[in-house]
Structure formats: C-alpha cells, structure tokens
Design an enzyme around this catalytic site. Structure first.
Site, PDB file in Angstrom:
ATOM      1  N   HIS A 146      30.192  34.976  41.050  1.00 12.87           N
ATOM      2  CA  HIS A 146      30.152  35.104  42.497  1.00 12.87           C
ATOM      3  C   HIS A 146      30.818  36.412  42.902  1.00 12.87           C
ATOM      4  O   HIS A 146      32.004  36.605  42.632  1.00 12.87           O
ATOM      5  CB  HIS A 146      30.910  33.919  43.097  1.00 12.87           C
ATOM      6  N   LYS A 573      19.151  36.023  54.677  1.00 13.73           N
ATOM      7  CA  LYS A 573      19.523  37.365  55.163  1.00 13.73           C
ATOM      8  C   LYS A 573      18.298  38.076  55.743  1.00 13.73           C
ATOM      9  O   LYS A 573      18.395  38.838  56.709  1.00 13.73           O
ATOM     10  CB  LYS A 573      20.108  38.168  54.006  1.00 13.73           C
TER      11      LYS A 573
END
Length: 911
Positions: A146, A573
């Site tokens: 991550h 996004k």
C-alpha cells in the site's frame, strides 16, 4: 446524548483504562505542563462532539495554533496513540461480543460459515452437494502493498502486546496480585510504545513490505485456517475432506506496475522468504506432533505402511524402539529439514536425528502424513488423528512449501514496448507500436503458432525489456523449484484490448511458461479493467479474446477457467463513486453474459481498497450485492494497507473476516436472493443518475480551472511524497497532473483533510437532477431500490459510512491553505453545496433521520474516536501553514508526518 447500553460498558471501561494509562505515561515522560495541555485539548474536542458546541471548536482551533514547537511532538503523539488505543479497545470489544454470543448459545452470527451452512440446509441443499460445491470453489483474500501504509511494524508490535494483555483481562479471573502484575505489564507496554519512534527514518523497501505482510501468517493464516476447515468438516459430517478452497494470496514482491523496485531478484527473494515462513511452521508443528504421539507399539496396532515408514526412519534411539509414530515422525522431520536447506538454505530450528533425502514436493510430504493419519484412524487413535496431525495435514494442503501463490502484475504499456523491441530485432523495420489493433493481433497470433523464441542470442536489449524477461525467467525457476502453485496469476494493468493479452502470452512463451505446440500455459493471464471506459468495453474485449481458437485451447489447459480483475480505485478516480460502482456492476453483468455464451467459467478478482472511495466497505454485503451469476463459487479480493492489520492482526477477528468471505461466496453462489434481477426501472434510474454524477465529478475534478492547484494546496499530497510509507511512488510520472496520480494517494489525501471527496461527490447533483425530472415518484423509486436491490443498498450504505466520517468544518480549515482566495472560495463553495445536497439526498433515500442510523456500531465508533482525531487535523493544518510559509524546522515536518500517521490510524480505512 443517548446513554450507552450495558453491552457498551466494557468498551467504555477499556477506553478509559487505556486512556488513563497513556495519560500517566505522558505525564511521566513529558511533564505536567504537556499533560495539562493535552487534557485541555481533549476536553474541548469531547465538548464539541458531545454538545455540538461550536465555541469549543473555535477555542480548540485557536489553542492548537498556539502549541509551542517543543511540545508539538508530544501533543501529536498523544492524540495519535489515543486513536490507536481506541482501535484496540474496539477490536477487543468485537471479540468479547462474539465470545458472549457463542457462550449464550445464540443462533450463528450473520456472516459466519455456520450461519451460511444452516441457510443452505434450510434451502434444501444437501451436505454432499456442499462438499461438491467446495471441491470447485476458490476464495482468496490477496494481500497487497500500500503506497500510503503508515504504521511501523515496531509500533504494531507494541499495540498487539497491549491488545493481548487486554484480552487476558477478559479471559482470566485474576487475584489482586495478578491484577497488579497485569496492570504493570500494560503500563510497561504503553511506555515501550511511547518510547518507540513513530516514523521511519528511511523509505520502506519492497522486502520490508513482504516481511510486514508475512507477520499476519503468524497471527492468523497459519494457525486459524486449518481450524476453520476442521469446523467445516465437522459440521458437514460427511466423512469427506473439504478441498482447500479458502486460502490467502499475495502480490507483494510481484507487483511491478509503476514500482521500479520490484525486480527479478526481489521476486526470487520474496518467494524464498515465503517458503522459509512455511517451512519453519511445518517443522515446528511436526516436532510438536512427535511429542504428542508417544503411542507404544506394545499397546496398540499400527498399519503396515506406518511400520514401513518407522522402519525406514534414521532414528535408532533405543528409548523409542516401541514408539513407531515418533520414529516415523523423526524420519519425516529429517526429510523436511533437508528440504528447508535445499530450497531456502534454512537450518531447521532443531537438528534432525540424521541426514535424509529432501522431499521434492509438498505432495510427497503430505503422503507421509496421510500414512500417520490412516494408521491412527484404523487402530483406535481417531481422536489423536483429529488434533495437531489433522491441522498439519491441512496446513500442507493450504501452504505447501511456498506459503501462498504470488501474483505478478505489470502495465500493458510495458508489455507492449517489450514485445515491440523484441519484434524490431527479430524483424528489422517492423514498428509494432504503430500497427493497428487488427495488425497487432495477426502478428501476435503468428508468434504464438511457433515455438521459435523472439529473443536473439547475443543481442543487448534495453533495461526495461531485459527486466521483463528476467522476471518471467525467475517465475519459471520458481515453478521448477517450488511448484506451479507458487505463481498462478499474471495480471495486466490497464487492459483495453485483445492484443494486451496476447503480448503477455508471447512473453511467457519466451521462457517456456507457454508452449504453443502443446497449447498449454502454466499461469493464468488476467486482464485488469480499470477506467470507466475500460469497464464499459470489458465484455467486448473478452468476447473477442474467447473467440480465438488458440486462446480457448490455452484456457482448456487451465481447466476452462478465465479470471478477470476489476479495478475499483482507478475507475473511482476517473468517474467518481456512483459512476464507478455502476460501471463495475454493468461490467460484471456483461462479462457474465459473455462467459455464458462461450461456455467458459469466470472468476472475478475485485481490486478493492480500504476506503469507500476505493471500493471498500463491508465484504459480506459487497459480495452478496454482486449481479446474479457473477460469483459462481469463485472470488478473489485484494486486502490492502492498514485494512490488513485491522482484519488479520487479531486471530479471532481474522477468523471472523475469513469466514465472512467464505460465507458470502457460498450464499451468493447457491441461494436465490430476492430481487437478484433488478427491475428495468431500477436499471434506468441507475444509468440516469450515473450519467449525472459522472458529469458533475468530471466537471469538478478535470474541467474546473485551478482544481489541480486547489487539490495540491488544500491536502497533504505534497507532504505524503516525503513520508517513508511505501516502496511505490505516489505518481506514475513526475508531474502534478491528477491523471498521473495513483488512485490510492488521491483518496488518502482527501481522507486526511476529512472531505472524503472520492466517496460521494456527484451524488447530490445526480439525485437533484433525477428528482427534478421525476418528482416524488422518482424519490419513491429510489427508496424502493434501497429496500429491494442489494447492489443499490450496498452503495447507499457505503456512502452513508463515508459521509458519516466527513467533516466539512475541518475541511474548510484546510481550504484556507489555498493561497488564491478567489479560487478557494469558488471551489470550496461548490464542495460544501454538493456535500449538503448529497447528505440530504442520502437521508431521504434511506429514510433515516441522521447519518448512520442504520449502522449503530460505526456511529458509536465515530463518537468514541473522532474527539481524538480532530485535534490532529487542527495541528496538521497549523503545521502545514508553517511549513509552506518557509519554516524549515525539522520539528514541523516531523509533526506533519506524525499527524498523517495519527489521522490515518483514527479513520482506519483511509487509503
């Protein structure tokens, strides 16, 4: 304010205990002055949240701006650790309630495997049918690195120790002396955490990320998964051993998309670390098994094959002459120790009795364990066979010698450039990248019809091309060394065409992972569809691909199963939460129809993140909300960042989360859920609202002049780049363009300023436009959709969660970091208006009075934790202001990074 019920009292008690111990530590380490300052801040934050006292918030903001530099670190760390400790208390409360539920003999909890099995039986699905279902099922949580993972492993270790001690208080009746010792242990753990550096001095390496992820095998996967299978088999009671359908995977160390630090050497080292973890566990369990089976041959019979195994053992200790199981196990240990040395240069933790031949495969080891099992089962030792031996046999089936399958991933553009370079050498004058899609397919089909490699001997290729070939050569070596289960999937990011798939096939042919003359392939080729446009086109791409006879033959060599990955982060996004969710749903429906048309089995891999803006939310409801036919007993789901620790650091919570995945997959596959096929009016409404939300979101993010500047100045995105929180860069290219920014830091930045924009923006506009066109009837239809359609209800529930964590007053304080006043006012006004409209729309559709009325657990959690997050946000704004005004003091930059850490911990699923 509503008083807590009796069930909450232990949670409140734990929060107060841990808060008091932290306060004592703060006073002891930083002095009364700092302690008094922190207490004053804490009481103001609580007063604001408890009484909605806006004067308290103003006073809090002013006080935070006056905190001296020398106290900044103490204040930030104190409130960060308040958040961490609240997390610990909440997790312990979940465990406590689950235990109380089980002890009371209450019906199985929703989401548990037992509850799912009971629903199956009530629906008339027999136990043998369930065994058959599990034989072809596959459920994989896949751990991923991550880019915004903020926690240091050392801090996590301290927190796990505090959690363990807190758990002891629940499990054990302690005498006054024992309670005193336990309190001292808690204080000691608290002090250790306080004196541990919160921030990393250097950026995480890929191998750091691998090591961090492997720690969750110790806490959860290795000890817990075998017990889940034992429970499942005991409940079904058919006498059959269930296939190992539920197991973890990983792509940490194999994910090269945008991460230049993942190389062939890293891939090899990752597999070696994984294998060491598996073999250490197996060696230790085998040793313990020997201690548990001192059965005397003079007191019980044994099978002929066990006698042969014991006779072949190098253990000639006369004290064990009449202990055939121990002698056999000593021989197994010697072979397993030799295996560890052969594969990983790993010394066994205990010396073997003698040298022995290593096992060539985990299956060989499994055969020997089966001999022990059968002998015990047939000779009065069935109860002994059901203990550690049973769990060890399952562990070998689950983890082998490789621990977990490691996925490879790369961007389609890199594959395209690699193939283009290979072709340019093999066929001088050919410009592959200038070819049309049809020309590319013809070229690639031709290459896949011959075993001739493209790579020319003695030619030096670019670093990129050689790096890609080295990766696949290493994958082939791993197959040869650890077995084909060690690497099963190769994922192509940004897939938008058939040629993207065939390019990968050509590269696999270069190293022998694909053999054209045999029409066989040793890995799954997995397209990843990410943007809104790619999701819309996914069905067409797969229809064309599955129409190619050669590709179908390759699929047949993989059992007729094709995996497809869907990207939640980039589609969000690209088009916003509502359009992303609808695009994913439509893509699944389209893919389901295409695969049914071609008679190919489909497995979907959901690239979900922790936050709602990246597809996060409760896994159980998310799986049940999938379109009809999209699950079919097959599902893979990414688990990322801080969510991994939240789900799998505690073994009991880990078990609960693993069972949720299995139970939801079972129910979604076999039970006929009400309103699985939504009404046409529902689909039309979703399409209309998605179109409106898409226009609103794109209009703000990509078409509003100055929005890029507003984003960079009103969030911590610039500062994230300087925080040592991940091996992968935050942007794909060196630019500030939102198009080039990775989805994860995009979402993470909006979470830090508490606006959570990716999780709701555009929804208010969509509902307003729908209402304007359809009036009250339109709202009633949306309300019916929420009641009757699982997919829509899941969307609303997730939006409810993200809006419940949004704080427009705090977001406004971040907006003042934008230096252009006109731009700031223009954009923030739009944000605030859209938020108010979205909240009103959600409450009307869900028929709630307040946000999170339908989720009292999260509502309680927010009440407990947000008074500790708000001060961190106020401090972050103040520190950002100082830093951007030119204050170069290390204390300021360090303070910013610590607030990022603390806010992320408090929100839990922020990236």
């Amino acid at each position: 304010m509503k008083s807590p019920d009796d069930k909450e009292l232990p949670l409140i008690s734990d929060i107060r205990l841990l808060g008091r111990l932290l306060g004592d530590t703060l006073r002891d380490q930083a002095g009364d002055g700092v302690f008094d300052l922190v207490e004053r801040i804490r009481k103001l934050a609580i007063r604001y949240h408890r009484d909605d006292d806006h004067a308290a918030r103003s006073e809090l903001s002013q006080l935070m701006s006056l905190v001296p530099k020398e106290h900044t670190s103490h204040v930030v760390r104190a409130f960060s650790y308040f958040s961490h400790l609240t997390n610990i208390a909440e997790d312990q409360h979940h465990v406590r309630r689950a235990r109380a539920h089980a002890i009371a003999g209450s019906p199985a909890r929703e989401g548990s495997l037992i509850a799912a099995l009971q629903r199956m039986e009530a629906a008339g699905i027999s136990r043998p049918m369930l065994v058959e279902f599990f034989a072809s099922a596959q459920v994989n949580p896949v751990l991923t690195a991550h880019p915004t993972e903020v926690q240091r492993k050392s801090i996590l270790d301290s927190q796990w120790e505090i959690a363990r001690l807190l758990d002891q208080r629940d499990l054990t009746e302690l005498s006054p002396d024992q309670r005193g010792e336990q309190d001292e242990s808690l204080r000691r753990a608290m002090l250790r955490m306080w004196q541990t550096r919160m921030l990393r001095l250097t950026k995480l390496s890929v191998m750091d990320e691998v090591t961090n992820a492997l720690s969750f095998y110790d806490t959860t996967f290795l000890p817990v998964l075998p017990r889940i299978y034992s429970m499942l088999e005991d409940h079904l009671a058919t006498g059959d051993e269930i296939k190992s359908f539920l197991r973890p995977g990983s792509w940490i160390g194999g994910d090269r998309d945008g991460n230049p630090f993942v190389t062939a050497e890293i891939l090899a080292s990752t597999m070696k670390l994984q294998s060491r973890k598996a073999l250490k566990y197996l060696l230790e369990e085998l040793h313990e098994l020997g201690a548990e089976l001192p059965c005397s041959g003079g007191l019980t019979s044994i099978s002929d094959e066990l006698a042969e195994l014991a006779g072949a053992s190098p253990d000639h200790n006369p004290h064990r002459d009449d202990e055939p199981y121990r002698r056999a196990i000593a021989g197994l240990y010697a072979r397993l120790a030799a295996t560890a040395m052969m594969l990983d240069d790993l010394e066994a933790p205990r010396h073997a009795v003698a040298t022995a031949l290593p096992y060539q495969t985990a299956a060989e080891f499994s055969i020997d364990l089966d001999i022990l099992h059968r002998s015990l089962d047939e000779n009065g030792g069935r109860l002994l066979a059901r203990g550690r031996l049973r769990r060890l046999r399952r562990a070998v089936a689950l983890f082998g010698f490789h621990l977990a399958p490691l996925d490879l991933r790369q961007n389609s553009e890199v594959h395209g450039r690699t193939v283009a370079e290979l072709l340019s050498i093999a066929r001088p004058g050919l410009d592959y990248l200038s070819c049309s899609e049809a020309q590319r397919i013809d070229l690639l089909k031709g290459e896949l019809s011959t075993p001739r490699p493209l790579k020319a001997p003695g030619v030096s290729y670019s670093d990129e091309t050689q790096g890609e070939l080295d990766i696949f050569l290493t994958a082939k070596m791993i197959h040869d060394r650890f077995g084909k289960a060690a690497i099963e999937n190769v994922i192509i990011s940004k897939t938008d065409s058939v040629s993207d798939m065939l390019e990968l096939a050509v590269l696999l042919k270069e190293v022998g992972l694909l053999r054209p003359m045999e029409a066989t392939i040793d890995v799954n080729l997995v397209p990843l569809f990410e943007t809104i446009a790619d999701l819309e086109n996914a069905g067409n791409v797969m229809d064309s691909l599955l129409s190619l006879p050669f590709y179908r033959r390759l699929l047949d060599s993989r059992g007729g199963m094709q995996e497809v990955m869907l990207g939640y982060s980039d589609s969000n996004k690209d088009g916003g939460f509502l359009s992303s969710g609808w695009g994913l749903y439509r893509a699944e429906v389209s893919l389901t129809n295409v695969f049914a048309k071609h008679g190919v089995r489909m497995r979907l891999f959901h690239g979900r993140g922790g936050s709602v803006g990246r597809g996060g939310g409760p896994s159980y409801q998310a799986i049940l909300a999938q379109p009809q036919g999209a699950v079919q007993g097959q599902i893979r789901i990414t688990e990322q960042g801080e969510v991994i620790a939240h789900k799998f650091a505690n073994p009991e919570l880990g078990r609960r989360n693993l069972e949720i995945l299995a139970a939801a997959t079972l129910e979604a596959s076999l039970l006929a859920h009400e309103h699985d096929a939504p009404e046409p009016d529902f689909l039309a409404a979703m399409q209309a609202m998605s179109d409106s939300a898409y226009r609103a979101y794109r209009g703000l993010v990509f078409e509003t002049p100055g929005f890029e500047r507003y984003f960079w100045e009103s969030t911590v995105i610039s500062e994230i780049a300087g925080l040592n929180i991940g091996s992968r860069p935050a942007s794909r290219k060196k630019s500030t363009a939102i198009d080039d920014l990775r989805a994860i830091p995009w979402v993470f930045s909006w979470a830090q300023c508490r606006l959570m924009l990716p999780g709701w923006y555009g929804f208010g506009t969509a509902v307003s436009e729908w209402k304007a066109r359809h009036g009250n009837e339109g709202i009633q239809r949306l309300q019916r959709m929420n009641r009757e359609w699982g997919f829509f209800r899941s969307l609303m529930s997730n939006m409810d969660m993200v809006l419940g964590k949004t704080d427009i007053a705090i977001a406004e304080s971040y907006s003042h970091l934008v230096t252009d006043q006109k731009l700031r006012e223009q954009i923030f006004t739009r944000l605030k208006t859209e938020l108010q409209t979205s909240v009103a729309a959600l409450l009307e559709i869900t028929e709630q009075q307040e946000l999170l009325d339908g989720n009292p657990v999260l509502k309680r959690s927010i009440r407990n934790r947000f008074p500790y997050i708000d001060p961190l946000n106020h401090m972050q704004v103040e520190l950002l202001r100082r830093h951007r005004a030119g204050d170069t003091d290390d204390k300021v930059q360090r303070g910013i990074h610590m607030t990022i850490n603390g806010v992320a911990a408090g929100l839990r699923n922020s990236g």
